[in-house]
Design a protein around this motif. Structure first.
Motif, PDB file in Angstrom:
ATOM      1  N   ALA A   1      29.923 -11.841  48.147  1.00 36.97           N
ATOM      2  CA  ALA A   1      28.613 -11.179  48.138  1.00 36.97           C
ATOM      3  C   ALA A   1      28.031 -11.042  49.412  1.00 36.97           C
ATOM      4  O   ALA A   1      27.375 -10.263  49.906  1.00 36.97           O
ATOM      5  N   SER A   2      28.150 -12.246  50.309  1.00 34.90           N
ATOM      6  CA  SER A   2      27.527 -12.130  51.648  1.00 34.90           C
ATOM      7  C   SER A   2      28.177 -11.159  52.568  1.00 34.90           C
ATOM      8  O   SER A   2      27.378 -10.263  53.202  1.00 34.90           O
ATOM      9  N   SER A   3      29.486 -10.712  52.342  1.00 30.59           N
ATOM     10  CA  SER A   3      30.073  -9.568  53.208  1.00 30.59           C
ATOM     11  C   SER A   3      29.409  -8.309  52.734  1.00 30.59           C
ATOM     12  O   SER A   3      29.185  -7.644  53.566  1.00 30.59           O
ATOM     13  N   ARG A   4      29.174  -8.091  51.413  1.00 28.83           N
ATOM     14  CA  ARG A   4      28.726  -6.883  50.954  1.00 28.83           C
ATOM     15  C   ARG A   4      27.589  -6.594  51.453  1.00 28.83           C
ATOM     16  O   ARG A   4      27.005  -5.477  51.980  1.00 28.83           O
ATOM     17  N   VAL A   5      26.703  -7.742  51.287  1.00 34.04           N
ATOM     18  CA  VAL A   5      25.264  -7.462  51.706  1.00 34.04           C
ATOM     19  C   VAL A   5      24.713  -7.387  53.000  1.00 34.04           C
ATOM     20  O   VAL A   5      23.802  -6.696  53.458  1.00 34.04           O
ATOM     21  N   VAL A   6      25.622  -8.112  53.901  1.00 36.28           N
ATOM     22  CA  VAL A   6      25.531  -8.164  55.319  1.00 36.28           C
ATOM     23  C   VAL A   6      25.585  -6.888  55.814  1.00 36.28           C
ATOM     24  O   VAL A   6      24.962  -6.448  56.792  1.00 36.28           O
ATOM     25  N   LYS A   7      26.939  -6.269  55.363  1.00 36.79           N
ATOM     26  CA  LYS A   7      26.911  -5.149  56.075  1.00 36.79           C
ATOM     27  C   LYS A   7      26.090  -4.000  55.708  1.00 36.79           C
ATOM     28  O   LYS A   7      26.150  -2.945  56.401  1.00 36.79           O
ATOM     29  N   ARG A   8      25.707  -4.007  54.273  1.00 40.44           N
ATOM     30  CA  ARG A   8      24.866  -2.975  53.968  1.00 40.44           C
ATOM     31  C   ARG A   8      23.429  -3.003  54.754  1.00 40.44           C
ATOM     32  O   ARG A   8      22.877  -2.103  55.210  1.00 40.44           O
ATOM     33  N   ALA A   9      23.059  -4.564  55.102  1.00 38.20           N
ATOM     34  CA  ALA A   9      21.560  -4.797  55.654  1.00 38.20           C
ATOM     35  C   ALA A   9      21.912  -4.462  57.172  1.00 38.20           C
ATOM     36  O   ALA A   9      20.992  -4.034  57.866  1.00 38.20           O
ATOM     37  N   TYR A  10      22.920  -4.602  57.570  1.00 38.51           N
ATOM     38  CA  TYR A  10      23.344  -4.428  59.137  1.00 38.51           C
ATOM     39  C   TYR A  10      24.359  -3.529  59.264  1.00 38.51           C
ATOM     40  O   TYR A  10      25.518  -3.992  59.736  1.00 38.51           O
ATOM     41  N   PRO A  11      24.088  -2.349  59.146  1.00 37.20           N
ATOM     42  CA  PRO A  11      25.435  -1.316  59.277  1.00 37.20           C
ATOM     43  C   PRO A  11      26.055  -1.392  60.700  1.00 37.20           C
ATOM     44  O   PRO A  11      27.362  -0.862  60.634  1.00 37.20           O
ATOM     45  N   GLU A  12      25.333  -1.609  61.637  1.00 36.41           N
ATOM     46  CA  GLU A  12      25.813  -1.643  62.966  1.00 36.41           C
ATOM     47  C   GLU A  12      26.945  -2.705  63.194  1.00 36.41           C
ATOM     48  O   GLU A  12      28.017  -2.500  63.906  1.00 36.41           O
ATOM     49  N   LEU A  13      27.306  -3.454  62.128  1.00 36.74           N
ATOM     50  CA  LEU A  13      28.301  -4.570  62.112  1.00 36.74           C
ATOM     51  C   LEU A  13      29.709  -3.864  61.992  1.00 36.74           C
ATOM     52  O   LEU A  13      30.810  -4.481  62.541  1.00 36.74           O
ATOM     53  N   ARG A  14      29.690  -2.941  61.316  1.00 34.07           N
ATOM     54  CA  ARG A  14      30.889  -2.124  60.888  1.00 34.07           C
ATOM     55  C   ARG A  14      31.696  -1.705  62.299  1.00 34.07           C
ATOM     56  O   ARG A  14      33.143  -1.788  62.232  1.00 34.07           O
ATOM     57  N   LYS A  15      30.982  -1.222  63.390  1.00 32.70           N
ATOM     58  CA  LYS A  15      31.805  -0.679  64.265  1.00 32.70           C
ATOM     59  C   LYS A  15      32.466  -1.928  65.035  1.00 32.70           C
ATOM     60  O   LYS A  15      33.156  -1.781  65.948  1.00 32.70           O
TER      61      LYS A  15
END
Length: 140
Positions: free
Chosen positions: A91-105
Protein backbone atom coordinates in the motif's frame (compact mmCIF):
# COMPACT_ATOMS: atom_id res chain seq x y z
CA UNK A 1 -2.19 -17.24 36.56
CA UNK A 2 -1.39 -14.37 38.97
CA UNK A 3 0.42 -11.33 37.56
CA UNK A 4 1.89 -8.60 39.76
CA UNK A 5 -0.19 -5.36 39.57
CA UNK A 6 2.79 -3.21 38.51
CA UNK A 7 3.43 -5.55 35.58
CA UNK A 8 -0.27 -5.83 34.70
CA UNK A 9 -0.50 -2.06 34.13
CA UNK A 10 2.11 -2.37 31.36
CA UNK A 11 0.31 -5.19 29.57
CA UNK A 12 -2.29 -5.11 26.82
CA UNK A 13 -5.22 -7.49 26.89
CA UNK A 14 -8.02 -9.00 24.89
CA UNK A 15 -10.83 -11.36 25.89
CA UNK A 16 -8.65 -14.25 26.99
CA UNK A 17 -5.06 -13.07 27.42
CA UNK A 18 -2.67 -10.39 28.55
CA UNK A 19 0.40 -9.60 26.50
CA UNK A 20 3.08 -7.12 25.60
CA UNK A 21 4.30 -7.61 22.05
CA UNK A 22 6.52 -4.88 20.65
CA UNK A 23 8.56 -5.04 17.47
CA UNK A 24 11.34 -3.05 15.85
CA UNK A 25 10.91 -3.09 12.07
CA UNK A 26 13.46 -1.81 9.55
CA UNK A 27 12.32 -1.35 5.96
CA UNK A 28 14.87 -0.54 3.27
CA UNK A 29 14.33 1.24 -0.03
CA UNK A 30 15.00 -0.97 -3.06
CA UNK A 31 18.66 -0.70 -4.10
CA UNK A 32 19.16 1.52 -1.03
CA UNK A 33 18.16 4.55 -3.06
CA UNK A 34 18.32 7.70 -0.96
CA UNK A 35 14.79 9.00 -1.55
CA UNK A 36 13.36 9.53 1.94
CA UNK A 37 13.26 13.05 3.29
CA UNK A 38 11.18 14.37 6.20
CA UNK A 39 8.10 14.94 4.04
CA UNK A 40 8.13 11.47 2.47
CA UNK A 41 8.85 9.88 5.84
CA UNK A 42 5.83 11.63 7.34
CA UNK A 43 3.71 10.45 4.40
CA UNK A 44 4.90 6.83 4.88
CA UNK A 45 4.24 7.10 8.61
CA UNK A 46 0.66 8.27 7.99
CA UNK A 47 0.06 5.25 5.74
CA UNK A 48 1.35 2.99 8.52
CA UNK A 49 -0.97 4.62 11.06
CA UNK A 50 -3.92 4.17 8.68
CA UNK A 51 -3.25 0.47 7.96
CA UNK A 52 -2.11 -0.69 11.42
CA UNK A 53 -5.55 -0.95 13.10
CA UNK A 54 -6.73 -3.39 10.42
CA UNK A 55 -4.01 -5.75 11.69
CA UNK A 56 -4.43 -4.96 15.40
CA UNK A 57 -1.16 -3.06 15.46
CA UNK A 58 -0.24 0.36 16.80
CA UNK A 59 2.65 2.66 15.94
CA UNK A 60 4.79 3.66 18.93
CA UNK A 61 7.79 5.35 17.28
CA UNK A 62 8.96 6.19 13.76
CA UNK A 63 12.19 7.58 12.31
CA UNK A 64 14.06 7.47 9.05
CA UNK A 65 17.32 7.82 7.22
CA UNK A 66 17.54 8.63 3.54
CA UNK A 67 17.32 4.96 2.49
CA UNK A 68 15.37 3.21 5.25
CA UNK A 69 12.83 3.62 8.05
CA UNK A 70 12.77 2.37 11.63
CA UNK A 71 9.40 1.54 13.14
CA UNK A 72 8.56 0.54 16.70
CA UNK A 73 5.07 -0.92 16.92
CA UNK A 74 2.90 -3.06 19.18
CA UNK A 75 0.70 -5.89 18.00
CA UNK A 76 -1.66 -8.51 19.37
CA UNK A 77 -0.99 -12.25 19.56
CA UNK A 78 -3.23 -12.99 16.59
CA UNK A 79 -1.58 -10.39 14.32
CA UNK A 80 -0.02 -12.14 11.34
CA UNK A 81 3.10 -10.01 11.14
CA UNK A 82 4.21 -11.06 7.66
CA UNK A 83 0.78 -10.22 6.20
CA UNK A 84 0.72 -6.88 7.99
CA UNK A 85 4.21 -5.91 6.83
CA UNK A 86 3.56 -7.00 3.25
CA UNK A 87 0.22 -5.16 3.18
CA UNK A 88 1.94 -2.02 4.46
CA UNK A 89 4.78 -2.29 1.96
CA UNK A 90 2.37 -2.80 -0.96
CA UNK A 91 0.00 0.00 0.00
CA UNK A 92 2.69 2.51 0.94
CA UNK A 93 4.67 1.80 -2.23
CA UNK A 94 1.62 2.36 -4.39
CA UNK A 95 0.46 5.59 -2.74
CA UNK A 96 3.88 7.19 -2.22
CA UNK A 97 4.76 6.77 -5.92
CA UNK A 98 1.39 8.27 -6.84
CA UNK A 99 1.81 11.22 -4.45
CA UNK A 100 5.48 11.79 -5.33
CA UNK A 101 5.92 10.83 -9.02
CA UNK A 102 9.45 12.25 -9.03
CA UNK A 103 10.52 9.19 -6.96
CA UNK A 104 10.15 6.99 -10.03
CA UNK A 105 13.28 8.44 -11.66
CA UNK A 106 15.36 7.24 -8.68
CA UNK A 107 13.92 3.74 -8.60
CA UNK A 108 14.13 0.89 -11.09
CA UNK A 109 10.93 -0.71 -12.32
CA UNK A 110 7.97 -0.44 -9.96
CA UNK A 111 9.78 -1.29 -6.74
CA UNK A 112 9.90 1.05 -3.78
CA UNK A 113 10.79 -1.21 -0.84
CA UNK A 114 13.33 -4.00 -0.82
CA UNK A 115 11.72 -7.46 -0.63
CA UNK A 116 13.52 -8.14 2.64
CA UNK A 117 13.03 -6.51 6.02
CA UNK A 118 14.35 -6.78 9.55
CA UNK A 119 11.90 -7.54 12.37
CA UNK A 120 13.10 -7.85 15.96
CA UNK A 121 11.03 -8.42 19.06
CA UNK A 122 11.57 -5.54 21.46
CA UNK A 123 10.91 -4.53 25.02
CA UNK A 124 10.34 -6.38 28.23
CA UNK A 125 12.96 -8.27 30.13
CA UNK A 126 16.15 -9.64 28.65
CA UNK A 127 16.37 -13.34 27.82
CA UNK A 128 18.67 -13.87 30.79
CA UNK A 129 16.15 -12.33 33.23
CA UNK A 130 13.33 -14.46 31.81
CA UNK A 131 15.47 -17.59 31.93
CA UNK A 132 16.35 -16.91 35.57
CA UNK A 133 12.68 -16.25 36.42
CA UNK A 134 11.62 -19.58 34.86
CA UNK A 135 14.42 -21.48 36.59
CA UNK A 136 13.28 -20.15 40.00
CA UNK A 137 9.63 -21.14 39.57
CA UNK A 138 8.35 -23.49 42.26
CA UNK A 139 11.26 -22.76 44.61
CA UNK A 140 9.17 -20.71 47.09
Amino acid sequence: MRIDKSIRKKLDNNNHSVFSLSYHLVLIIKYRRKVIDDEISEFLKEVFIRIAPDYKAELKEWNHDSDHVHVLFKAQPDTVLSKFINAYKSASSRVVKRAYPELRKHLWKEYFWSRSYCLISAGGASLEVIKEYIEKQGMD
